[in-house]
Scaffold this active site. Structure first.
Site, PDB file in Angstrom:
ATOM      1  CB  SER A 142      -0.865   0.018   1.257  1.00  0.00           C
ATOM      2  OG  SER A 142      -1.490   1.285   1.407  1.00  0.00           O
ATOM      3  CE1 TYR A 156      -4.143  -1.988   4.887  1.00  0.00           C
ATOM      4  CE2 TYR A 156      -3.145   0.150   4.510  1.00  0.00           C
ATOM      5  CZ  TYR A 156      -3.757  -0.989   4.022  1.00  0.00           C
ATOM      6  OH  TYR A 156      -3.956  -1.122   2.673  1.00  0.00           O
TER       7      TYR A 156
HETATM    8  N1  LIG Z   1      -8.587  -0.280  -2.015  1.00  0.00           N
HETATM    9  C1  LIG Z   1      -7.553   0.478  -1.821  1.00  0.00           C
HETATM   10  O1  LIG Z   1      -7.611   1.689  -2.012  1.00  0.00           O
HETATM   11  C2  LIG Z   1      -6.236  -0.127  -1.364  1.00  0.00           C
HETATM   12  C3  LIG Z   1      -5.144   0.747  -1.228  1.00  0.00           C
HETATM   13  C4  LIG Z   1      -3.919   0.232  -0.831  1.00  0.00           C
HETATM   14  C5  LIG Z   1      -3.790  -1.118  -0.591  1.00  0.00           C
HETATM   15  N2  LIG Z   1      -4.877  -1.946  -0.725  1.00  0.00           N
HETATM   16  C6  LIG Z   1      -4.674  -3.369  -0.428  1.00  0.00           C
HETATM   17  O2  LIG Z   1      -5.230  -4.155  -1.455  1.00  0.00           O
HETATM   18  C7  LIG Z   1      -5.678  -5.394  -0.912  1.00  0.00           C
HETATM   19  C8  LIG Z   1      -7.121  -5.622  -1.311  1.00  0.00           C
HETATM   20  O3  LIG Z   1      -7.864  -4.524  -0.835  1.00  0.00           O
HETATM   21  P1  LIG Z   1      -9.405  -4.259  -1.183  1.00  0.00           P
HETATM   22  O4  LIG Z   1      -9.566  -2.807  -1.159  1.00  0.00           O
HETATM   23  O5  LIG Z   1      -9.789  -5.045  -2.363  1.00  0.00           O
HETATM   24  O6  LIG Z   1     -10.050  -4.863   0.159  1.00  0.00           O
HETATM   25  P2  LIG Z   1     -11.532  -5.358   0.504  1.00  0.00           P
HETATM   26  O7  LIG Z   1     -12.497  -4.994  -0.573  1.00  0.00           O
HETATM   27  O8  LIG Z   1     -11.791  -4.910   1.887  1.00  0.00           O
HETATM   28  O9  LIG Z   1     -11.317  -6.961   0.488  1.00  0.00           O
HETATM   29  C9  LIG Z   1     -10.492  -7.559   1.444  1.00  0.00           C
HETATM   30  C10 LIG Z   1     -10.370  -9.042   1.139  1.00  0.00           C
HETATM   31  O10 LIG Z   1      -9.559  -9.643   2.177  1.00  0.00           O
HETATM   32  C11 LIG Z   1     -10.237 -10.787   2.694  1.00  0.00           C
HETATM   33  N3  LIG Z   1      -9.965 -10.951   4.123  1.00  0.00           N
HETATM   34  C12 LIG Z   1     -10.104  -9.996   5.100  1.00  0.00           C
HETATM   35  N4  LIG Z   1      -9.808 -10.531   6.292  1.00  0.00           N
HETATM   36  C13 LIG Z   1      -9.494 -11.849   6.074  1.00  0.00           C
HETATM   37  C14 LIG Z   1      -9.109 -12.918   6.923  1.00  0.00           C
HETATM   38  N5  LIG Z   1      -9.002 -12.781   8.262  1.00  0.00           N
HETATM   39  N6  LIG Z   1      -8.872 -14.127   6.363  1.00  0.00           N
HETATM   40  C15 LIG Z   1      -9.005 -14.301   5.021  1.00  0.00           C
HETATM   41  N7  LIG Z   1      -9.352 -13.328   4.169  1.00  0.00           N
HETATM   42  C16 LIG Z   1      -9.592 -12.115   4.696  1.00  0.00           C
HETATM   43  C17 LIG Z   1     -11.724 -10.510   2.437  1.00  0.00           C
HETATM   44  O11 LIG Z   1     -12.406 -11.737   2.287  1.00  0.00           O
HETATM   45  P3  LIG Z   1     -13.574 -12.256   3.282  1.00  0.00           P
HETATM   46  O12 LIG Z   1     -14.143 -11.064   3.988  1.00  0.00           O
HETATM   47  O13 LIG Z   1     -14.536 -12.934   2.348  1.00  0.00           O
HETATM   48  O14 LIG Z   1     -12.866 -13.209   4.174  1.00  0.00           O
HETATM   49  C18 LIG Z   1     -11.704  -9.748   1.110  1.00  0.00           C
HETATM   50  O15 LIG Z   1     -11.726 -10.657   0.025  1.00  0.00           O
HETATM   51  C19 LIG Z   1      -5.470  -5.297   0.601  1.00  0.00           C
HETATM   52  O16 LIG Z   1      -4.271  -5.936   0.952  1.00  0.00           O
HETATM   53  C20 LIG Z   1      -5.368  -3.804   0.846  1.00  0.00           C
HETATM   54  O17 LIG Z   1      -4.625  -3.504   1.984  1.00  0.00           O
HETATM   55  C21 LIG Z   1      -6.096  -1.473  -1.103  1.00  0.00           C
END
Ligand SMILES: NC(=O)c1ccc[n+]([C@@H]2O[C@H](COP(=O)([O-])OP(=O)(O)OC[C@H]3O[C@@H](n4cnc5c(N)ncnc54)[C@H](OP(=O)(O)O)[C@@H]3O)[C@@H](O)[C@H]2O)c1
Length: 244
Positions: A142, A156
């Site tokens: 991130s 985080y």
């Molecule tokens: N969106 C952004 O702007 C952004 C920016 C920087 C970095 N990121 C990174 O990109 C990645 C994906 O982000 P996103 O925005 O797509 O997130 P999201 O929509 O919140 O999805 C998070 C995913 O992680 C899974 N997860 C959460 N806790 C878990 C656990 N204890 N065990 C297994 N699976 C778990 C969830 O699956 P379930 O709930 O079905 O288990 C879900 O599929 C993350 O690593 C995030 O930090 C995102």
């Protein structure tokens, strides 16, 4: 090189960037083994269906270690890519940023298990399958790993900084096995993880817009494809110029 179908293991496949990644790899003809805490939704047309899904709570180290055997069975000896995408970004009771002063140590540990240790457990546990396929690992970090972010908390941010450092260490250690290891660092991407107020950040971005999950999935795919065959140990910023 055989015409064996390529296989991806993807964590956090159920939503956001992970779900866009399932769709991208499906379109490119890959088999995708998905992981999340929930069962595979029956109505979902993407991914490989329930038989290619593994339910894991990555915050539970024993659950994660135990799942490795099942993943190995499903992978059948070859894993062309492992994408460590699952991540959590907890907030305070009123949605506020949790700092180094007020983050409960148990919450800090919880974040590190999902965002950091699970990646080590999966990559080490699946090392033989990755080596057999000369595969690729992509860790999703991130922008918050390299600077203080107004909404992302200290747990985080430090977990993502650690994941970036892990990428470097793994690139060194897995390279002799023929396995490449890279990271992508998204900025503000339109998913459920975003906080209210993100619009103010977006107004300042060089590209003046949020990223779409598909734009991140395309970069993940690039790092798992032969188009990036000499890239390892790199963290690619996918943020519309936010880091400049
Ligand atoms: N969106 C952004 O702007 C952004 C920016 C920087 C970095 N990121 C990174 O990109 C990645 C994906 O982000 P996103 O925005 O797509 O997130 P999201 O929509 O919140 O999805 C998070 C995913 O992680 C899974 N997860 C959460 N806790 C878990 C656990 N204890 N065990 C297994 N699976 C778990 C969830 O699956 P379930 O709930 O079905 O288990 C879900 O599929 C993350 O690593 C995030 O930090 C995102």
């Amino acid at each position: 090189m055989s015409d064996r179908q390529k296989t991806l293991l993807l964590t956090g496949a159920s939503r956001g960037i992970g779900h866009a990644t399932v769709r991208k790899f499906n379109r490119e003809g890959w088999r995708v083994i998905t992981c999340s805490r929930h069962p595979f939704p029956e109505q979902c047309p993407w991914g490989g269906g329930a038989e290619n899904h593994v339910e894991i709570d990555l915050s539970d180290p024993a659950d994660t270690i135990n799942a490795v055997g099942l993943i190995q069975e499903k992978a059948g000896g070859y894993l062309d890519a492992l994408v460590n995408n699952a991540g959590i970004s907890p907030k305070g009771p009123n949605g506020e940023r949790l700092s180094t002063l007020n983050t409960d140590l148990r919450d800090w540990g919880h974040v590190f298990h999902v965002n950091f240790f699970a990646s080590v457990v999966l990559a080490r546990g699946l090392m033989d399958e990755l080596a057999a396929a000369k595969g690729s690992v992509v860790n999703v970090t991130s922008i918050a790993g390299s600077r203080v972010h107004p909404f992302a908390g200290a747990a985080y941010a430090t977990s993502k900084a650690a994941l970036a450092a892990l990428t470097r260490e793994m690139a060194h250690d897995f390279g002799p096995l023929g396995v490449r290891v890279n990271a992508i660092a998204p900025g503000e991407v339109k998913t459920a993880i975003l906080s209210p107020g993100t619009e103010k950040i977006v107004d300042q971005l060089p590209l003046r817009r949020l990223g779409q999950p598909e734009e991140v999935a395309d970069v993940i795919y690039f790092l798992c494809s032969d188009a990036s065959s000499y890239i390892s140990g790199t963290e690619i910023e996918v943020n519309g110029g936010q880091h400049v």
